[in-house]
Scaffold this motif. Sequence first.
Motif, short mmCIF file in Angstrom:
data_model
loop_
_atom_site.label_atom_id
_atom_site.label_comp_id
_atom_site.label_asym_id
_atom_site.label_seq_id
_atom_site.Cartn_x
_atom_site.Cartn_y
_atom_site.Cartn_z
N TYR A 1 0.85 -1.20 0.00
CA TYR A 1 0.00 0.00 0.00
C TYR A 1 0.88 1.24 0.00
N ASP B 1 1.48 4.80 1.04
CA ASP B 1 1.00 5.75 2.03
C ASP B 1 1.06 7.18 1.49
N ASP B 2 0.15 8.02 1.99
CA ASP B 2 0.11 9.44 1.65
C ASP B 2 0.07 9.66 0.14
N ALA B 3 -0.66 8.79 -0.57
CA ALA B 3 -0.69 8.86 -2.03
C ALA B 3 -1.47 10.07 -2.50
N ARG B 4 -0.97 10.68 -3.57
CA ARG B 4 -1.66 11.81 -4.19
C ARG B 4 -1.40 11.79 -5.68
N ARG C 1 1.97 9.71 -6.32
CA ARG C 1 3.24 9.95 -5.63
C ARG C 1 3.02 9.75 -4.14
N ASP C 2 4.05 9.19 -3.49
CA ASP C 2 3.95 8.93 -2.06
C ASP C 2 4.46 10.12 -1.26
N GLY C 3 4.54 9.96 0.05
CA GLY C 3 4.97 11.05 0.91
C GLY C 3 6.40 11.47 0.70
N HIS C 4 7.19 10.66 -0.01
CA HIS C 4 8.58 11.01 -0.32
C HIS C 4 8.74 11.48 -1.76
N ASN C 5 7.61 11.73 -2.43
CA ASN C 5 7.55 12.21 -3.81
C ASN C 5 8.00 11.17 -4.82
#
Length: 251
Positions: free
Chosen positions: A96, A98-101, A162-166
Amino acid sequence: MVTFDQLSELVAEHRLEPVGQLIDSSNGALVCTLAGHKVVYKAQSLESPLWDFPEFTLSQREVAASTIDRMLGWNLVPPTVWTESGPVGPGSVQVYVDDARVADVAIFEHNQVPAEWFHIVSGELEGKTVDVAHANDERLLQLALFDVLINNADRKGGHIIRDGHNNMWGIDHGVCFHEEAKLRTILWGWINQPVPAQYATDIRRTIEALPEIEGLSSEETQAILDRGARLLAKGLPEPSRRWPAIPWPVF
């Protein structure tokens, strides 16, 4: 993020524990925990049949996409493995994000697409004309090449995250690998451009070493080889006139 090898070990040694469902999933995808790690589990038994794909193969195609990505060495697909013992039977298990955008495909007011972005299509939204565009980004180019190779019939804007680390990821690869040309994508910014040399090397190495892939027919496996050879020879394709070029909805 958990690696492919780590995920394989976790699936072999621990049980998937359902904690929720992805409400927008057409195939009943479940969010589960696996020894404390969050994953997406797509069970064969929950798949919705499609007229043009064999029944109960969509979750296997998710794993096949991850296999091709690992062979290429591009790290575009979150680690994905197969399990025979999910909560409702066999299926795919994917880490999964996380923090996907969604960050690389966007809707702009008409004629306001940034100069460095690729305009793809115009339409109406709430009575106004708008433009859909995607960024001119190296990772997106890799993903566009990947989608041609796997014949992705559903690369929506919302399937590029993109996740929380871009870090950028492509998700939802259940409708890929058909032997007939079905490419349907939002990533049309590089039409007719040649494959950059460093990616051509990866593609050539991958198709030369391509094994039989679980869940795909011999015809579908051969089609990967044919698409790879065509991609190397002719560059990125134009949209087909026989198949919708852009998925709906776009996101």
